[in-house]
Design a protein around this motif. Structure first.
Motif, mmCIF file in Angstrom:
data_model
loop_
_atom_site.group_PDB
_atom_site.id
_atom_site.type_symbol
_atom_site.label_atom_id
_atom_site.label_comp_id
_atom_site.label_asym_id
_atom_site.label_seq_id
_atom_site.Cartn_x
_atom_site.Cartn_y
_atom_site.Cartn_z
ATOM 1 N N PHE A 48 7.153 7.496 3.728
ATOM 2 C CA PHE A 48 6.481 6.591 2.977
ATOM 3 C C PHE A 48 5.798 5.592 3.696
ATOM 4 N N HIS A 49 6.435 5.362 4.871
ATOM 5 C CA HIS A 49 5.713 4.350 5.845
ATOM 6 C C HIS A 49 4.470 5.069 6.571
ATOM 7 N N LYS A 50 4.452 6.387 6.555
ATOM 8 C CA LYS A 50 3.285 6.947 7.155
ATOM 9 C C LYS A 50 2.062 6.746 6.225
ATOM 10 N N LEU A 51 2.326 6.936 4.858
ATOM 11 C CA LEU A 51 1.445 6.809 3.859
ATOM 12 C C LEU A 51 0.870 5.358 3.635
ATOM 13 N N ALA A 52 1.951 4.399 3.345
ATOM 14 C CA ALA A 52 1.529 3.172 3.098
ATOM 15 C C ALA A 52 1.099 2.302 4.320
ATOM 16 N N LYS A 53 0.000 1.885 4.295
ATOM 17 C CA LYS A 53 -0.687 0.971 5.409
ATOM 18 C C LYS A 53 -0.190 -0.261 5.370
ATOM 19 N N VAL A 84 -4.309 4.542 -5.867
ATOM 20 C CA VAL A 84 -4.190 3.572 -4.905
ATOM 21 C C VAL A 84 -5.398 3.810 -4.134
ATOM 22 N N PRO A 85 -5.964 2.720 -3.598
ATOM 23 C CA PRO A 85 -7.074 3.146 -2.655
ATOM 24 C C PRO A 85 -6.808 3.401 -1.230
ATOM 25 N N PRO A 86 -7.620 3.955 -0.589
ATOM 26 C CA PRO A 86 -7.148 4.601 0.851
ATOM 27 C C PRO A 86 -6.788 3.327 1.702
ATOM 28 N N GLU A 87 -7.324 2.209 1.471
ATOM 29 C CA GLU A 87 -7.009 1.157 2.581
ATOM 30 C C GLU A 87 -5.487 0.650 2.210
ATOM 31 N N ALA A 88 -4.769 1.004 1.074
ATOM 32 C CA ALA A 88 -3.481 0.880 0.945
ATOM 33 C C ALA A 88 -2.557 2.312 1.174
ATOM 34 N N PHE A 89 -3.074 3.114 0.895
ATOM 35 C CA PHE A 89 -2.473 4.435 1.008
ATOM 36 C C PHE A 89 -3.320 5.402 1.710
ATOM 37 N N ASP A 90 -2.719 6.085 2.797
ATOM 38 C CA ASP A 90 -3.494 7.122 3.524
ATOM 39 C C ASP A 90 -3.000 8.445 2.934
ATOM 40 N N HIS A 91 -3.638 8.857 1.773
ATOM 41 C CA HIS A 91 -3.632 10.056 1.413
ATOM 42 C C HIS A 91 -3.659 11.522 1.911
ATOM 43 N N SER A 92 -4.564 11.091 3.168
ATOM 44 C CA SER A 92 -4.861 12.448 4.045
ATOM 45 C C SER A 92 -3.558 12.701 5.105
ATOM 46 N N VAL A 93 -2.623 11.900 5.123
ATOM 47 C CA VAL A 93 -1.317 12.202 6.037
ATOM 48 C C VAL A 93 -0.104 12.443 5.236
ATOM 49 N N GLU A 94 -0.148 11.955 4.055
ATOM 50 C CA GLU A 94 1.301 12.052 3.132
ATOM 51 C C GLU A 94 0.855 11.892 1.818
ATOM 52 N N LYS A 95 1.646 12.503 0.829
ATOM 53 C CA LYS A 95 1.562 12.498 -0.648
ATOM 54 C C LYS A 95 2.789 11.599 -1.067
ATOM 55 N N PHE A 96 2.331 10.655 -2.077
ATOM 56 C CA PHE A 96 3.424 9.949 -2.528
ATOM 57 C C PHE A 96 4.692 10.739 -3.002
ATOM 58 N N MET A 97 4.271 11.671 -3.831
ATOM 59 C CA MET A 97 5.201 12.574 -4.375
ATOM 60 C C MET A 97 5.445 13.686 -3.304
ATOM 61 N N LEU A 141 2.838 -1.357 5.430
ATOM 62 C CA LEU A 141 4.331 -1.112 5.748
ATOM 63 C C LEU A 141 3.912 -1.441 7.300
ATOM 64 N N PRO A 142 4.990 -2.029 7.984
ATOM 65 C CA PRO A 142 5.039 -2.205 9.361
ATOM 66 C C PRO A 142 5.044 -0.792 10.121
ATOM 67 N N GLU A 143 4.559 -0.573 11.454
ATOM 68 C CA GLU A 143 4.780 0.576 12.171
ATOM 69 C C GLU A 143 6.079 0.812 12.673
ATOM 70 N N ILE A 144 6.485 2.043 12.770
ATOM 71 C CA ILE A 144 7.825 2.311 12.779
ATOM 72 C C ILE A 144 8.186 3.231 13.740
ATOM 73 N N GLY A 145 7.040 3.617 14.347
ATOM 74 C CA GLY A 145 7.375 4.444 15.473
ATOM 75 C C GLY A 145 7.921 5.848 15.191
ATOM 76 N N SER A 146 8.768 6.610 16.026
ATOM 77 C CA SER A 146 9.176 7.806 15.573
ATOM 78 C C SER A 146 10.207 7.878 14.948
ATOM 79 N N PHE A 147 10.620 9.205 14.311
ATOM 80 C CA PHE A 147 11.819 9.205 13.320
ATOM 81 C C PHE A 147 13.027 8.496 13.892
ATOM 82 N N ASP A 148 13.256 9.088 15.262
ATOM 83 C CA ASP A 148 14.425 8.638 15.712
ATOM 84 C C ASP A 148 14.549 6.794 15.684
#
Length: 290
Positions: free
Chosen positions: A136-141, A237-250, A143-150
């Motif tokens: 979800f962090h990769k989708l929602a612009k 939700v507009p692309p400035e909030a959700f980057d639908h190109s990288v992840e789907k909400f569902m 939210l803070p940058e989180i780095g890697s999964f680790d």
């Protein structure tokens, strides 16, 4: 857009400033619940949209088609978000009012325990919550940058993600359940036995479902239906909030997806933290750490 990447900190818990202000959060803690209200409580990525849809369907079983034209976030809005005032006026005419929150119990308990508000708490295996939250962090612009999964794995275990510690959240709510009109349901219950879980939930809500109504609810709350419906899958939700190109909400809507992400070392570390945090919990939760 000034608050797009701002983090609000309220009572020691971080939340996205895009959706929250100090004023909206204070208003939530002072929210006047009515006896007929239903409050959905979740930690993020625990099945919130799924349960918003189910609650809407249970209370609008005579009008399944019409409610699909209204997004879930408008049908069952968050009491702590800045947009609540947009929805409250039209909600006043309907009973019950359906609300959502991600807040911890200590922020709401004083007002809740003086009402007969029905509280529905949805819990999910925290390993799956972690993985879903990472994506979800990769989708929602906003939210803070989180780095890697680790990196995110460490942040989650330390409670340094938006809305704080999963462990504190669930223990806080389960710790006050005896003071509330409270119903615990899990993502796993809904996944493994949706018919039985929804029937038990309906009974708690005082709603009797005919067999045809239950069949309709099962259809309209299925992953296949919801993932294709723009009022449910957040594609509006507009692309400035959700980057639908990288992840789907569902994304998947399954249980056990954590097994594709955790290393053996991470799994062992998570289990140790889980046992330390949850070992004394009297409630039996229906997921496996294996």
């Amino acid at each position: 857009m000034a608050k797009f990447k701002v983090t609000e900190v309220f009572e020691g818990i971080s939340m996205p400033g895009y959706l929250h202000t100090q004023e909206s959060l204070r208003a939530a803690t002072n929210f006047q619940f009515q006896d007929t209200d239903v409050l959905l409580v979740t930690f993020p990525k625990s099945g919130t949209t799924w349960m918003q849809q189910i609650l809407s369907l249970i209370f609008n079983k005579e009008d399944f088609q019409n409610i699909q034209s209204i997004p879930t976030w408008a049908r069952v809005p968050w009491i702590e978000q800045i947009y609540l005032s947009n929805y409250l006026p039209q909600m006043e005419a309907s009973k019950p009012r359906l609300f959502t929150t991600h807040l911890t119990a200590n922020l709401l308990i004083n007002n809740l325990k003086t009402s007969k508000t029905r509280v529905v708490y949805v819990a999910r295996n925290p390993k799956d919550v972690l993985v879903s939250y990472y994506h979800f962090h990769k989708l929602a612009k906003f939210l803070p940058e989180i780095g890697s999964f680790d990196d995110f794995f460490d942040q989650f275990l330390e409670g340094k993600v938006n809305f704080g510690s999963w462990f504190n959240h669930i223990k806080d709510w389960l710790g006050v359940q005896q003071d509330l009109n409270f119903f615990l349901i899990t993502y796993e219950d809904l996944s493994q036995d949706p018919r039985g879980a929804i029937q038990r939930l309906s009974n708690f809500l005082g709603q009797q479902l005919e067999s045809k109504e239950l069949e309709n609810i099962l259809h309209y709350c299925s992953f296949s239906f919801m993932s294709q419906n723009e009022q449910l899958n957040y594609s509006l939700v507009p692309p400035e909030a959700f980057d639908h190109s990288v992840e789907k909400f569902m994304r998947k809507g399954v249980t056990g997806n954590w097994k594709e992400h955790f290393s053996p070392e991470q799994n062992a570390r998570f289990n140790n933290v889980y046992q330390a945090e949850m070992g004394d919990l009297a409630v039996k939760l229906p997921w496996s750490l294996d």
